[in-house]
Motif scaffolding. Structure first.
Motif, mmCIF file in Angstrom:
data_model
loop_
_atom_site.group_PDB
_atom_site.id
_atom_site.type_symbol
_atom_site.label_atom_id
_atom_site.label_comp_id
_atom_site.label_asym_id
_atom_site.label_seq_id
_atom_site.Cartn_x
_atom_site.Cartn_y
_atom_site.Cartn_z
ATOM 1 N N ASP A 267 -14.021 4.359 -6.694
ATOM 2 C CA ASP A 267 -14.402 3.504 -5.572
ATOM 3 C C ASP A 267 -13.549 2.247 -5.480
ATOM 4 O OD1 ASP A 267 -16.407 5.252 -4.800
ATOM 5 O OD2 ASP A 267 -17.887 4.288 -6.126
ATOM 6 N N HIS A 268 -12.794 1.942 -6.537
ATOM 7 C CA HIS A 268 -11.985 0.725 -6.574
ATOM 8 C C HIS A 268 -10.573 1.064 -7.037
ATOM 9 C CE1 HIS A 268 -15.489 -1.903 -5.938
ATOM 10 N NE2 HIS A 268 -16.128 -0.997 -6.649
ATOM 11 N N PRO A 269 -9.804 1.738 -6.159
ATOM 12 C CA PRO A 269 -8.436 2.099 -6.538
ATOM 13 C C PRO A 269 -7.530 0.870 -6.532
ATOM 14 C CG PRO A 269 -8.841 2.679 -4.252
ATOM 15 C CD PRO A 269 -10.165 2.202 -4.815
ATOM 16 N N ILE A 270 -6.414 0.974 -7.238
ATOM 17 C CA ILE A 270 -5.455 -0.117 -7.284
ATOM 18 C C ILE A 270 -4.341 0.155 -6.281
ATOM 19 C CG2 ILE A 270 -3.975 0.864 -9.101
ATOM 20 C CD1 ILE A 270 -3.915 -2.030 -10.295
ATOM 21 N N ASP A 271 -3.856 -0.910 -5.646
ATOM 22 C CA ASP A 271 -2.836 -0.762 -4.612
ATOM 23 C C ASP A 271 -1.877 -1.942 -4.694
ATOM 24 O OD1 ASP A 271 -1.384 0.076 -2.385
ATOM 25 O OD2 ASP A 271 -2.738 -0.914 -0.968
ATOM 26 N N VAL A 272 -1.160 -2.042 -5.788
ATOM 27 C CA VAL A 272 -0.217 -3.141 -5.972
ATOM 28 C C VAL A 272 1.031 -2.871 -5.130
ATOM 29 C CG1 VAL A 272 1.068 -4.530 -7.625
ATOM 30 C CG2 VAL A 272 -1.025 -3.352 -8.344
ATOM 31 N N PRO A 273 1.388 -3.775 -4.211
ATOM 32 C CA PRO A 273 2.612 -3.553 -3.437
ATOM 33 C C PRO A 273 3.839 -3.499 -4.357
ATOM 34 C CG PRO A 273 1.263 -5.264 -2.421
ATOM 35 C CD PRO A 273 0.665 -4.981 -3.762
ATOM 36 N N LYS A 274 4.570 -2.398 -4.278
ATOM 37 C CA LYS A 274 5.785 -2.261 -5.090
ATOM 38 C C LYS A 274 6.998 -2.831 -4.357
ATOM 39 C CE LYS A 274 3.721 0.024 -8.448
ATOM 40 N NZ LYS A 274 2.369 0.211 -7.903
ATOM 41 N N ASN A 275 6.987 -2.737 -3.034
ATOM 42 C CA ASN A 275 8.042 -3.314 -2.207
ATOM 43 C C ASN A 275 7.451 -4.449 -1.385
ATOM 44 O OD1 ASN A 275 10.130 -1.324 -2.912
ATOM 45 N ND2 ASN A 275 8.823 0.113 -1.783
ATOM 46 N N VAL A 276 8.229 -5.482 -1.149
ATOM 47 C CA VAL A 276 7.717 -6.698 -0.532
ATOM 48 C C VAL A 276 8.475 -6.989 0.759
ATOM 49 C CG1 VAL A 276 7.466 -9.190 -0.825
ATOM 50 C CG2 VAL A 276 6.969 -7.664 -2.736
ATOM 51 N N ASP A 277 7.704 -7.265 1.838
ATOM 52 C CA ASP A 277 8.300 -7.614 3.126
ATOM 53 C C ASP A 277 8.586 -9.109 3.259
ATOM 54 O OD1 ASP A 277 8.074 -4.929 4.096
ATOM 55 O OD2 ASP A 277 5.933 -5.293 4.464
ATOM 56 N N ARG A 278 7.674 -9.953 2.729
ATOM 57 C CA ARG A 278 7.830 -11.411 2.834
ATOM 58 C C ARG A 278 7.689 -12.021 1.453
ATOM 59 N NH1 ARG A 278 6.635 -13.792 7.775
ATOM 60 N NH2 ARG A 278 7.512 -15.664 6.781
ATOM 61 N N ARG A 279 8.651 -12.846 1.079
ATOM 62 C CA ARG A 279 8.632 -13.536 -0.217
ATOM 63 C C ARG A 279 8.583 -15.041 0.010
ATOM 64 N NH1 ARG A 279 11.644 -9.071 -2.158
ATOM 65 N NH2 ARG A 279 10.832 -8.329 -4.174
ATOM 66 N N PHE A 280 7.760 -15.699 -0.799
ATOM 67 C CA PHE A 280 7.649 -17.148 -0.756
ATOM 68 C C PHE A 280 7.790 -17.704 -2.173
ATOM 69 C CE2 PHE A 280 5.318 -15.480 2.792
ATOM 70 C CZ PHE A 280 5.506 -16.374 3.830
ATOM 71 N N ILE A 281 8.554 -18.753 -2.317
ATOM 72 C CA ILE A 281 8.527 -19.569 -3.536
ATOM 73 C C ILE A 281 8.002 -20.922 -3.103
ATOM 74 C CG2 ILE A 281 9.835 -20.608 -5.406
ATOM 75 C CD1 ILE A 281 11.834 -18.337 -5.188
#
Length: 562
Positions: free
Chosen positions: A339-353
Motif C-alpha cells: 500500500d506504500h510503494p516507493i517512487d524515488v525520482p531517478k531523473n530530475v527535471d528541475r534542480r535547485f541549490i
C-alpha cells in the motif's frame, strides 16, 4: 517561572489524553466538527496569563482519522500541518500564501483530505507565532481492514513537545520584528503542556504515564517547539522508531531520538524494565538562542513496589553532540509495502541549490535598529528574504491578479562563496526582500539541495518543511555541496519519505519529489524566528491535463484580505 492551569483545564486535558490513550481503531465516521479559537485564562501556581487555545485546551484537541478519510473542521476565528491536501491548497493554512487570516468573530471551514499518510501528523495555526499554543495531534490510522507494519501496540500515548513563554508570544515577535533584534527565548520547554517536576511550581501537573510490565506502547511524538531541535530519551528503555511524518520507516532501535520542530515520530517502547519510576526527558540540540532547559514526564510502572524518592534520569546527549544527531538521522530508511510503494525520482527535471542564511536588512526610514550594525535581523533563501503580499498568493494566482508576486526565484545562489567558512565575511550579510516564487510543471521531478551557511555565525540546524508534499531525503553531509561528487553519495534505493528535514549546521541536505499535487505551496524553515524573518519561498505547481490532476475549485467563502 509559573505553573500551569486552573483545575478545570487540567481536568479537561487529562480527559483528552486518556481518550487518546485508549482510542479504538474502529472508524470514527466523523465528517464535520466545530472548533472555537479563544483566549483562555490559565491560572498557574506562580502566575496567571491568557493564552490562545482551541476549545480551551493546551495542547489542543486530537483529530482521529483513517488513511483516505476527509474531515471538515469549522474554525471560529487558524490551520493543518503535514497533510498533503491533494489538489486542495485552499485549506492549507499559511497566512498570505494560501489564505488570508480569519478575522476576529469570523469562521472558516478547513477540509482535511488524507491520501496515503499513516501515522502521526499534527495541526497548528500558521499566523505569526500563534502556533505556540494553537496546535494538536492529527492521528491517522491505517485504512479500515488494513494493519500497521508492526504489531498492534497495547496502548498509545501522544507526546507533544512545546514551548512556554511567560510573555504574550504575539507581543514578543511583534516587538522583535519592530525593533529588528532577536525575540525572547522561551522560558520553558514542555511535554503535553507541562515543563515537568524539575520546576518546583510545575511538579503537581507533571505529565505521567502508567505502563504495565511486558506491554508495548506507541508514543506519538510531535515537536511543536518554536525554535529548538530536540533530543528525547526514556531512562533505561529502548525506543524503536517505526514512522515519521506520516510514513513508515524500517525500524530503528535507539536509546534516544532527534526530532526537529515540525517533525512527528511514531516510536514503540516496551515496558521491560524493573517496576520503578523513570523520567522521559528532552532538551535542545544547539541554537544561538536555544532554551537550554530540560523538560520531563514520568513513566510509572503499575503494581506494588517501593516508589523512589526521584525517578531515574536518562543521560541525554550533550546539547552540541552533532555526532549523535548525524548517527540517528543516517539510520532512517523507507519501509516499502504494497500500500506504500516507493517512487524515488531517478531523473530530475528541475534542480535547485538553495542557500540558507541569517542576514540583515536596513532599518526603515534611516532609523537605527537593535540588529547587527544598527540594521534589522532577516533570513533568506538564495539571498532573498520572503515578503508576504497583501493578498494571499493562492487567490492572486487563481484569479490571475498581477503585482503580488514574481516567478523568478533563483535556482542557484545569487552569490557563490565559501558558504561554511569561519568567520564569515561581511559582504554576504545583507539580503534583498521580495515575493519571488517558482512555477513547476505538473508531474515534473524536482531536486532541492539546501546549503547551510555560516553568515552571522549561525550555529544551528535548519528544519526545512514543504507544504503539500512528502519528499525523499536522499542525502546530506557537512561542508559545501559539490555538484560533481556529492550526488554519488545519494541514497536512491530506500531514502525516508518525510515532510521536514534538519539541514546540518554548516552542511547540506538534498531532497527529491514529484510535483504531482497542483496548487500553491509554502516552503519554509520551521524555526519560527527564521520563518518570521523571511526564510521561506513558494512553489506554484501547475494543473495537469485532466480534472483529477487539477487544483480543486475554491470554497464558496474565502477569508477577505483587507
Amino acid at each position: 517561572m509559573g505553573c500551569y492551569k486552573s483545575s478545570l483545564v487540567l481536568e479537561l486535558l487529562s480527559i483528552l489524553l486518556i481518550q487518546v490513550f485508549f482510542v479504538s481503531l474502529a472508524s470514527k465516521n466523523v465528517s464535520v466538527i466545530d472548533w472555537v479559537i479563544k483566549e483562555a485564562n490559565y491560572t498557574r501556581l506562580c502566575s496567571t496569563k491568557e493564552i490562545l487555545t482551541v476549545n480551551g485546551l493546551f495542547p489542543g484537541p486530537a483529530l482521529h482519522l483513517h488513511a483516505g478519510d476527509t474531515l471538515k473542521v469549522n474554525v471560529h476565528n487558524e490551520g493543518t500541518h503535514g497533510v498533503k491536501q491533494p489538489r486542495n491548497p485552499w485549506s492549507d493554512g499559511p497566512e498570505y500564501v494560501t489564505q488570508c487570516p480569519i478575522k476576529a468573530g469570523k469562521n472558516f471551514t478547513y477540509e482535511i483530505i488524507l491520501s496515503n499518510e499513516v501515522g502521526t501528523l499534527w495541526w497548528h495555526a500558521h499566523s505569526d507565532w500563534s502556533r505556540a499554543t494553537v496546535h494538536g495531534p492529527l492521528i491517522v490510522y491505517p485504512k479500515v481492514g488494513s494493519n500497521y507494519t508492526f504489531r498492534k501496540p497495547d496502548g498509545e500515548i501522544p507526546i507533544i513537545l512545546g514551548s512556554w513563554y511567560k510573555g504574550d508570544v504575539m507581543e514578543i515577535i511583534t516587538e522583535a520584528l519592530s525593533g529588528g533584534g532577536e525575540p525572547n527565548k522561551s522560558d520553558a520547554l514542555t511535554i503535553n503542556g507541562q515543563p515537568g517536576d524539575l520546576y518546583n511550581c510545575s511538579k503537581p501537573g507533571t505529565f505521567k504515564m502508567v505502563f504495565d510490565h511486558g506491554k508495548t506502547y506507541l508514543l506519538r511524538i510531535i515537536n511543536a517547539i518554536m525554535n529548538e531541535e530536540m533530543f528525547l530519551m526514556v531512562a533505561n528503555h529502548t525506543l524503536t522508531l517505526v514512522g515519521t511524518d506520516g510514513a513508515y520507516v524500517k525500524p530503528v532501535e535507539s536509546s534516544y531520538i532527534v526530532i526537529t520542530p515540525g517533525q512527528t515520530m511514531d516510536v514503540l517502547i516496551t515496558a521491560d524494565q524493573s517496576p520503578n519510576h523513570y523520567y522521559m526527558a528532552a532538551r535542545a540540540y544547539y541554537g544561538v538562542v536555544y532554551d537550554n532547559t530540560t523538560t520531563t514526564a514520568i513513566v510509572k510502572y503499575s503494581g506494588k513496589y517501593s516508589a523512589p524518592s526521584s525517578p531515574i534520569m536518562p543521560s541525554l546527549p550533550d546539547y552540541n553532540d552533532t555526532d549523535a544527531v548525524t548517527s540517528f538521522t543516517n539510520k532512517l530508511r523507507f519501509l516499502e509495502t504494497k500500500d506504500h510503494p516507493i517512487d524515488v525520482p531517478k531523473n530530475v527535471d528541475r534542480r535547485f541549490i538553495i542557500t540558507i542564511a541569517l542576514n540583515t536588512v536596513a532599518c526603515p526610514d534611516g532609523s537605527t535598529c537593535v540588529g547587527p550594525d544598527g540594521d534589522k535581523m532577516a533570513a533568506s533563501l538564495n539571498n532573498i528574504s520572503f515578503n508576504h503580499p497583501e493578498m494571499d498568493i493562492l487567490q492572486a494566482y487563481y484569479l490571475g491578479k498581477e503585482g503580488y508576486f514574481t516567478t523568478d526565484f533563483p535556482t542557484t545562489p545569487l552569490h557563490v562563496y565559501n558558504f561554511t567558512m569561519d568567520p564569515m565575511l561581511g559582504d554576504y550579510v545583507t539580503t534583498t526582500q521580495g515575493t519571488n516564487v517558482t512555477v513547476l510543471e505538473f508531474n515534473s521531478t524536482v531536486e532541492i539541495v539546501f546549503q547551510g551557511t555560516n553568515v552571522l555565525n549561525a550555529s544551528e540546524n535548519h528544519p526545512m518543511h514543504l507544504h503539500g508534499y512528502s519528499f525523499y531525503f536522499v542525502g546530506s553531509d557537512f561542508g559545501n555541496y559539490s555538484i560533481k561528487d556529492d550526488p554519488k553519495k545519494y541514497n536512491l534505493v530506500d531514502p525516508p519519505e518525510v515532510n521536514t528535514i534538519g539541514v546540518p549546521k554548516n552542511g547540506w541536505a538534498a531532497i527529491r519529489f514529484r510535483a504531482d499535487n497542483p496548487g500553491v505551496w509554502f516552503m519554509h524553515c520551521h524555526l519560527e524566528r527564521h520563518s518570521s524573518w523571511g526564510m521561506g519561498t513558494v512553489f506554484i505547481v501547475k494543473n495537469g491535463t485532466t480534472s483529477s490532476t487539477s487544483m480543486r475549485r475554491p470554497p464558496h467563502y474565502l477569508n477577505p484580505c483587507t
